[in-house]
Design a protein around this motif. Sequence first.
Motif, PDB file in Angstrom:
ATOM      1  N   GLU A   6      -0.497  49.793  23.591  1.00  0.00           N
ATOM      2  CA  GLU A   6      -0.897  49.700  24.748  1.00  0.00           C
ATOM      3  C   GLU A   6      -1.520  48.381  25.101  1.00  0.00           C
ATOM      4  N   ASP A   8      -0.629  45.556  23.767  1.00  0.00           N
ATOM      5  CA  ASP A   8       0.553  44.565  23.577  1.00  0.00           C
ATOM      6  C   ASP A   8       1.151  44.448  24.768  1.00  0.00           C
ATOM      7  N   ARG A   9       1.397  45.286  25.662  1.00  0.00           N
ATOM      8  CA  ARG A   9       2.170  45.607  26.776  1.00  0.00           C
ATOM      9  C   ARG A   9       1.639  44.687  27.984  1.00  0.00           C
ATOM     10  N   ILE A  10       2.588  44.096  28.641  1.00  0.00           N
ATOM     11  CA  ILE A  10       2.035  43.362  30.128  1.00  0.00           C
ATOM     12  C   ILE A  10       1.589  44.298  30.938  1.00  0.00           C
ATOM     13  N   PRO A  11       0.615  44.161  31.634  1.00  0.00           N
ATOM     14  CA  PRO A  11       0.227  44.924  32.816  1.00  0.00           C
ATOM     15  C   PRO A  11       1.302  45.077  34.025  1.00  0.00           C
ATOM     16  N   ALA A  14       1.283  42.470  36.605  1.00  0.00           N
ATOM     17  CA  ALA A  14       2.141  41.326  36.010  1.00  0.00           C
ATOM     18  C   ALA A  14       3.493  41.165  36.074  1.00  0.00           C
ATOM     19  N   VAL A  15       4.015  42.370  35.788  1.00  0.00           N
ATOM     20  CA  VAL A  15       5.327  42.732  35.580  1.00  0.00           C
ATOM     21  C   VAL A  15       6.175  42.515  37.289  1.00  0.00           C
ATOM     22  N   ILE A  18       5.926  38.864  38.266  1.00  0.00           N
ATOM     23  CA  ILE A  18       6.953  38.051  37.666  1.00  0.00           C
ATOM     24  C   ILE A  18       8.204  38.267  38.115  1.00  0.00           C
TER      25      ILE A  18
END
Length: 64
Positions: A6, A8-11, A14-15, A18
């Motif tokens: 959890e 390491d994942r991008i929030p 933010a996704v 992007i």
Amino acid sequence: MNKSNEADRIPFPAVVVIAALAVFGMVTLVQWLVGSFAGILRFGLFLVIIVAAGSWVVSAKGKR
């Protein structure tokens, strides 16, 4: 181990940002390409009109 995955994942926000930037960039690129193509087409049509008008004038003078 579950905590590190959890972390390491991008929030998700933010996704979304992007993805929105990527779509915005794609739309801008396609718009630029279509605009460039339209400009080239307009210039080509302008040249065709000038050449046709010039040949029309020359042929009209030749028939006199």
